[in-house]
Design a protein around this motif. Sequence first.
Motif, short mmCIF file in Angstrom:
data_model
loop_
_atom_site.label_atom_id
_atom_site.label_comp_id
_atom_site.label_asym_id
_atom_site.label_seq_id
_atom_site.Cartn_x
_atom_site.Cartn_y
_atom_site.Cartn_z
N PRO A 174 -16.43 18.84 -5.25
CA PRO A 174 -16.00 17.45 -5.34
C PRO A 174 -14.51 17.31 -5.60
O PRO A 174 -13.84 16.46 -5.00
N ALA A 175 -13.97 18.15 -6.47
CA ALA A 175 -12.55 18.05 -6.82
C ALA A 175 -11.65 18.31 -5.62
O ALA A 175 -10.51 17.82 -5.56
N GLY A 176 -12.14 19.07 -4.63
CA GLY A 176 -11.33 19.39 -3.47
C GLY A 176 -11.36 18.34 -2.37
O GLY A 176 -10.61 18.47 -1.38
N LEU A 177 -12.17 17.30 -2.51
CA LEU A 177 -12.29 16.31 -1.44
C LEU A 177 -10.97 15.61 -1.11
O LEU A 177 -10.66 15.43 0.08
N PRO A 178 -10.17 15.18 -2.10
CA PRO A 178 -8.92 14.50 -1.74
C PRO A 178 -7.98 15.36 -0.90
O PRO A 178 -7.28 14.84 -0.01
N ALA A 179 -7.94 16.67 -1.16
CA ALA A 179 -7.05 17.55 -0.39
C ALA A 179 -7.49 17.65 1.06
O ALA A 179 -6.66 17.85 1.96
N VAL A 180 -8.78 17.52 1.32
CA VAL A 180 -9.30 17.60 2.68
C VAL A 180 -9.14 16.27 3.41
O VAL A 180 -8.66 16.23 4.55
N PHE A 181 -9.52 15.18 2.74
CA PHE A 181 -9.65 13.90 3.43
C PHE A 181 -8.50 12.93 3.17
O PHE A 181 -8.39 11.92 3.87
N GLY A 182 -7.64 13.23 2.20
CA GLY A 182 -6.49 12.36 1.96
C GLY A 182 -6.89 10.94 1.65
O GLY A 182 -7.90 10.69 0.96
N PRO A 183 -6.16 9.95 2.16
CA PRO A 183 -6.44 8.54 1.85
C PRO A 183 -7.82 8.08 2.31
O PRO A 183 -8.33 7.08 1.81
N ALA A 184 -8.44 8.79 3.26
CA ALA A 184 -9.76 8.39 3.76
C ALA A 184 -10.88 8.78 2.81
O ALA A 184 -12.05 8.48 3.08
N VAL A 185 -10.55 9.42 1.68
CA VAL A 185 -11.59 9.95 0.80
C VAL A 185 -12.50 8.85 0.25
O VAL A 185 -13.66 9.11 -0.07
N ARG A 186 -11.99 7.62 0.16
CA ARG A 186 -12.83 6.55 -0.38
C ARG A 186 -14.03 6.27 0.53
O ARG A 186 -15.06 5.75 0.08
N ASN A 187 -13.92 6.62 1.80
CA ASN A 187 -15.02 6.38 2.74
C ASN A 187 -15.85 7.63 3.00
O ASN A 187 -16.70 7.63 3.90
#
Length: 281
Positions: free
Chosen positions: A231-244
């Motif tokens: 879970p902690a790595g999701l922002p690095a993969v998806f960037g600003p789209a992580v909210r979706n």
Amino acid sequence: MSPLEPFGARLRRAMDERGPLCVGIDPHASLLAEWGLNDDVAGLERFSRTVVEAVADRVAVLKPQSAFFERFGSRGVAVLEKSVEEARAAGALVVMDAKRGDIGSTMAAYAESFLRKDAPLFSDALTVSPYLGYDSLRPAVDLARESGAGLFVLALTSNPEGAEVQHAVRPDGRTVGATVLAHLARENAGQEPLGSFGAVVGATLGDLSSYDLDINGPLLAPGIGAQGATPAGLPAVFGPAVRNVVPNVSRGVLRHGPDVAALRDAADRFAAEIRAAVAAV
């Protein structure tokens, strides 16, 4: 029969209220054995009923893998029908992981099997494959829109073999995966608060900043847990789209069964970790 509220709107609300977690229902033989169950219809039914009882009232999405039910024939499909019905009754949205893809009347028949509101296997969304050409999916797109359901289209999958097709470069210089994402952005244009046509994008793929993931639709992200993504790595993969992003966790939750309390605790932990990762962006 009147259509449901659009899937994207229902998913956005479920993610905001319950957290953005999708739990897979993957009753493969080895997992049945870990639970002390026989690899038969009775074991399948016990497994599925336990997962639904444990988490359908608390997670945003449940995703049954239809193949693990179909392998038992008509009795397995009957268990799948009941699992879908009970999961939706408990408030979870159901994404049927069937990865259907064909052309013409055959694609229309697949769509009717899962996306027609009075179908026994009606699900809130269906996974589909666009690799007979994106427009081969049109019957499913049209029926999903009509019934208030959604689709998750394979775009950038987590399996290594997917790269030979999805990363292939078209004559216009764009990869096949990027082309699928662009089609979905067009399907979702102007839809609020979220479009109903999502992409499957693996959480294990690393930095995806070269792709435009802003499709105004959900991104179903397999790979959390057993495949190595966190879970902690999701922002690095998806960037600003992580909210979706709708992260999918299967074995990371299911290995805690058949104890219902342990399944609930595992799902709650993943949901809290994902919510914290998204909130930090």
